[in-house]
Design an enzyme around this catalytic site. Structure first.
Site, mmCIF file in Angstrom:
data_model
loop_
_atom_site.group_PDB
_atom_site.id
_atom_site.type_symbol
_atom_site.label_atom_id
_atom_site.label_comp_id
_atom_site.label_asym_id
_atom_site.label_seq_id
_atom_site.Cartn_x
_atom_site.Cartn_y
_atom_site.Cartn_z
ATOM 1 C CB ALA A 1 -0.883 -0.014 1.249
ATOM 2 C CD GLN B 1 1.837 6.683 4.365
ATOM 3 O OE1 GLN B 1 2.707 6.387 5.158
ATOM 4 N NE2 GLN B 1 1.924 7.740 3.570
ATOM 5 C CB SER B 2 3.888 -0.457 2.236
ATOM 6 O OG SER B 2 4.700 -1.561 2.568
ATOM 7 C CG ASN B 3 4.691 0.463 8.487
ATOM 8 O OD1 ASN B 3 4.924 1.660 8.555
ATOM 9 N ND2 ASN B 3 3.588 -0.090 8.986
ATOM 10 C CB ALA C 1 7.174 -0.271 0.571
#
Ligand SMILES: *Cc1c(COP(=O)(O)O)cnc(C)c1O
Length: 319
Positions: free
Chosen positions: A88, A90-92, A94
């Site tokens: 997503a 706001q992927s942590n 990524a």
């Protein structure tokens, strides 16, 4: 596409990092008491502990770093100079993939769902700071686009959430680490995203001692976690997942999650996040209220996610 041209990075000498296997943080992470939060949810003051995987230092911290030690070692072992992953906006995961890549001298490409927002906030801001190349998938499936990008660049593809049966072993190790700190632990409460963190913990602690709280990141958290537990050679019999904390879905803030964030902040100065750890705390609170916790110490696994607080579409209005 948000991104820019840059020169090829010089390949660093990674031998020191590879033997012993790639080390990206200092272990063990602390386990801290939370007596005021315990009493606020009706538990004895000495019964609640926080396992602080949010204090893992790399890239703003969080549970993904443990899995990335295994995954990045795999990428380095096959001689990759670029890693590609997906998530997503706001992927942590990524964000931490970009940080781990920077630490290892590799390039990172992040394929994120949907369209580029007007402002790069929260995790997206950090992604840029770590010099990740960001590709928004638009209305295409982000996982498909990531696979395409990886093929086109001859890059190493890291799965959604960094989870597969191999990387989830990192959380078997974390479960053993916790047993060294609190041998009589009764219940560990953990948010479930891609499922690897809970699956690994279950293989170390057994299904009866782990309570997962679904976040809506995958359609069927139970099936996803059970699949990884099985692939890791353990039995998912008795797997415990609370799927009543999803609300309107993964990206949305629920009132009880907002309450959990406020409670942790106001009793312990502890910051949770609106997507994962806030939901886990709401699940813990519900379990405490309905005697859903096994006897013995209760541990909330703090898996990180702080940048998501500053990138969440609904949070600023929710306080
Ligand atoms: C990804 C994530 C989780 C869930 O971990 P999975 O292994 O994907 O299930 C929990 N908390 C935070 C803050 C995360 O970023």
């Amino acid at each position: 596409m948000v991104g820019h041209q840059r020169g090829r990075r010089r390949r660093p000498d990674l031998r020191g990092l590879m033997s012993p296997p790639l080390s990206l943080f200092t272990r063990p992470t602390p386990v801290e008491p939370a007596p005021r939060l315990a009493e606020a949810i009706g538990l004895d003051a000495g019964r609640l502990w926080i396992k602080r995987d949010d204090l893992i230092g790399l890239g703003g911290g969080g549970n993904k770093v443990r899995k990335l030690e295994i995954t990045m070692a795999g990428a380095i072992a096959v001689g990759a100079d670029t890693v590609v992953t997906t998530g997503a906006p706001q992927s942590n995961h990524a964000r931490l993939t970009a940080a781990a890549a920077a630490r290892c001298g590799l390039r990172s490409v992040l394929v994120l769902e949907g369209e580029a927002p007007d402002r790069l906030e929260g995790n997206l801001l950090l992604d840029r700071l770590f010099d990740a190349e960001i590709v928004f998938s638009g209305d295409r499936d982000a996982a498909d686009v990531a696979a395409q990008e990886a093929r086109a660049r001859d890059a190493y593809l890291i799965p959604f959430g960094g989870t597969d049966a191999r990387s989830a072993v990192a959380y078997r190790d974390a479960g053993l680490e916790l047993l060294g700190q609190l041998p009589d632990v009764g219940t560990v409460v953990v948010a479930v995203g891609s499922g690897g963190t809970m699956a690994g913990l279950v293989t170390a602690l057994g299904t009866h001692r782990v309570l997962g709280v679904a976040t809506g990141a995958v359609p069927d958290a139970h099936a996803t976690v059970a699949g990884f537990v099985t692939d890791m050679g353990s039995s998912p019999e008795g797997l415990r997942i609370d799927d009543a904390r999803i609300g309107d879905g993964y990206r949305h803030l629920t009132p009880e999650t907002r309450d959990a964030l406020e409670l942790a902040a106001r009793t312990e100065g502890l910051v949770l996040d609106p997507t994962y750890t806030g939901r886990a705390m709401a699940g813990l609170r519900a379990a405490a209220a309905t005697s859903g916790l096994a006897p013995g110490p209760v541990v909330l696994l703090h898996t990180g996610g702080l940048p998501g607080l500053f990138g969440h579409a609904e949070f600023p209005d929710g306080v």
